[in-house]
Design a protein around this motif. Structure first.
Motif, PDB file in Angstrom:
ATOM      1  N   TYR A  24      55.550  61.394  55.766  1.00 18.21           N
ATOM      2  CA  TYR A  24      57.012  62.040  56.068  1.00 18.21           C
ATOM      3  C   TYR A  24      58.030  61.567  55.043  1.00 18.21           C
ATOM      4  N   CYS A  25      58.071  60.138  54.852  1.00 16.96           N
ATOM      5  CA  CYS A  25      59.148  59.397  54.144  1.00 16.96           C
ATOM      6  C   CYS A  25      58.853  59.958  52.636  1.00 16.96           C
ATOM      7  N   GLU A  26      57.556  59.947  52.327  1.00 18.84           N
ATOM      8  CA  GLU A  26      57.680  60.507  50.808  1.00 18.84           C
ATOM      9  C   GLU A  26      57.749  61.735  50.500  1.00 18.84           C
ATOM     10  N   ALA A  27      57.739  62.615  51.446  1.00 21.56           N
ATOM     11  CA  ALA A  27      57.942  63.998  51.102  1.00 21.56           C
ATOM     12  C   ALA A  27      59.493  64.206  50.840  1.00 21.56           C
ATOM     13  N   MET A  28      60.454  63.320  51.305  1.00 23.18           N
ATOM     14  CA  MET A  28      61.549  63.444  50.974  1.00 23.18           C
ATOM     15  C   MET A  28      62.525  61.969  50.366  1.00 23.18           C
ATOM     16  N   VAL A  59      51.615  47.201  59.721  1.00 20.19           N
ATOM     17  CA  VAL A  59      52.235  48.265  58.831  1.00 20.19           C
ATOM     18  C   VAL A  59      51.355  49.567  58.563  1.00 20.19           C
ATOM     19  N   GLY A  60      50.060  49.284  58.606  1.00 16.93           N
ATOM     20  CA  GLY A  60      48.935  50.283  58.051  1.00 16.93           C
ATOM     21  C   GLY A  60      49.150  51.392  59.068  1.00 16.93           C
ATOM     22  N   LEU A  61      49.555  51.382  60.352  1.00 19.49           N
ATOM     23  CA  LEU A  61      49.587  52.044  61.535  1.00 19.49           C
ATOM     24  C   LEU A  61      50.939  53.028  61.298  1.00 19.49           C
ATOM     25  N   CYS A  62      51.757  52.917  60.316  1.00 18.14           N
ATOM     26  CA  CYS A  62      52.799  53.582  60.234  1.00 18.14           C
ATOM     27  C   CYS A  62      52.265  54.927  59.002  1.00 18.14           C
ATOM     28  N   GLY A  63      51.294  55.048  58.672  1.00 20.07           N
ATOM     29  CA  GLY A  63      50.823  55.901  57.607  1.00 20.07           C
ATOM     30  C   GLY A  63      51.679  57.366  57.786  1.00 20.07           C
TER      31      GLY A  63
END
Length: 119
Positions: free
Chosen positions: A29-33, A20-24
């Motif tokens: 992107y998700c945290e921005a919205m 899951v760490g590879l999804c940084g």
């Protein structure tokens, strides 16, 4: 919600594990919205990993399914959602759309460094 995402380190025994760490970048992107993205972390039954599941282990699992003509191998990997999972996804699909977001300040430059005389 514009994007509904399920994330798991693996979907079940026999599946290739994912770090899951590879999804940084995706997480950034998700945290921005935060009001536009819903992420659901899943942990499948009998699988050890660092992810803490937000739904029961049987919510969505994967399994090798032997069907001729679907894959080169004798079986392919298929996700099997629970009734609860199907109901949640259908609720998302049938929910009203949000209004498009109007971006006022564009983060990307509109001119190159050469055009701005910096090079």
């Amino acid at each position: 919600i514009d994007l509904f995402v399920y994330i798991a380190e693996t979907w079940g025994k026999g599946d290739q594990p994912m770090n899951v760490g590879l999804c940084g970048k995706f997480f950034e992107y998700c945290e921005a919205m935060p009001d536009r993205v819903e992420m659901v972390m899943l942990k499948c039954p009998d699988v050890h990993g660092i992810v803490v599941g937000q739904r029961p282990p049987e919510y969505m699992v994967g399994d090798r399914v032997p069907v001729k003509g679907v894959a080169r191998r004798p079986a392919f990997y298929m996700l099997r959602p629970s009734d609860e999972c199907i109901a949640e996804v259908m609720g998302y699909m049938q929910s009203p759309r949000k209004q498009p977001v109007v971006v006022v300040d564009v983060a990307a430059p509109s001119k190159t460094a050469l055009e701005m005389g910096k090079v």
